[in-house]
Design a protein around this motif. Structure first.
Motif, PDB file in Angstrom:
ATOM      1  N   LYS A   4       6.808  -1.724  -4.248  1.00 26.42           N
ATOM      2  CA  LYS A   4       6.870  -1.857  -2.790  1.00 26.42           C
ATOM      3  C   LYS A   4       5.525  -1.516  -2.178  1.00 26.42           C
ATOM      4  N   TYR A   5       4.812  -0.597  -2.841  1.00 28.59           N
ATOM      5  CA  TYR A   5       3.528  -0.125  -2.337  1.00 28.59           C
ATOM      6  C   TYR A   5       2.498  -0.214  -3.466  1.00 28.59           C
ATOM      7  N   ASP A  15       0.408  -4.405  -8.584  1.00 32.85           N
ATOM      8  CA  ASP A  15       1.537  -4.641  -7.685  1.00 32.85           C
ATOM      9  C   ASP A  15       2.864  -4.773  -8.427  1.00 32.85           C
ATOM     10  N   ASP A  76       3.479   5.396  -5.046  1.00 34.23           N
ATOM     11  CA  ASP A  76       4.311   5.919  -3.972  1.00 34.23           C
ATOM     12  C   ASP A  76       5.572   6.492  -4.613  1.00 34.23           C
TER      13      ASP A  76
END
Length: 105
Positions: A4-5, A15, A76
């Protein structure tokens, strides 16, 4: 798994993460963390948030995704927790197992 981050490591954007089965040498790295992982009690969230549990989560995610612990530490927390489930599942069971470790039966 898609992050997501996304994070940046050495000028490259990460990613997504892909997890592989553990090798024998991985288990040498992870062995020190297994007690913290198996000590997590879902009914006691404070144990899941202990320093040892978080270090263990970073180690297993970093090792089995091949990004390393330093990069895994940049994730994250939402991504780290999601990744920990996939990384733990990738440990699997030894071939020929009767499944007792996963099912308790």
């Amino acid at each position: 798994m898609k992050l997501k981050y996304p994070i940046e490591v050495d000028g490259k954007t990460i990613d997504s993460l892909t997890f592989r089965r553990a090798r024998a040498k991985d288990m040498l790295v992870l062995a020190d963390h297994m007690a913290a992982l198996t000590d997590i009690d879902p009914t006691k969230p404070e144990k899941a948030m202990s320093k040892g549990a978080i270090e263990a989560t970073i180690a297993i995610v970093g090792t089995l995704s091949d990004i390393g612990e330093e990069a895994a530490g940049l994730l994250d927390f939402v991504d780290l927790i999601a990744a920990s489930g996939e990384a733990t599942a990738s440990l699997g069971e030894v071939e020929g197992s009767d499944g007792e470790a996963q099912t308790g039966e």
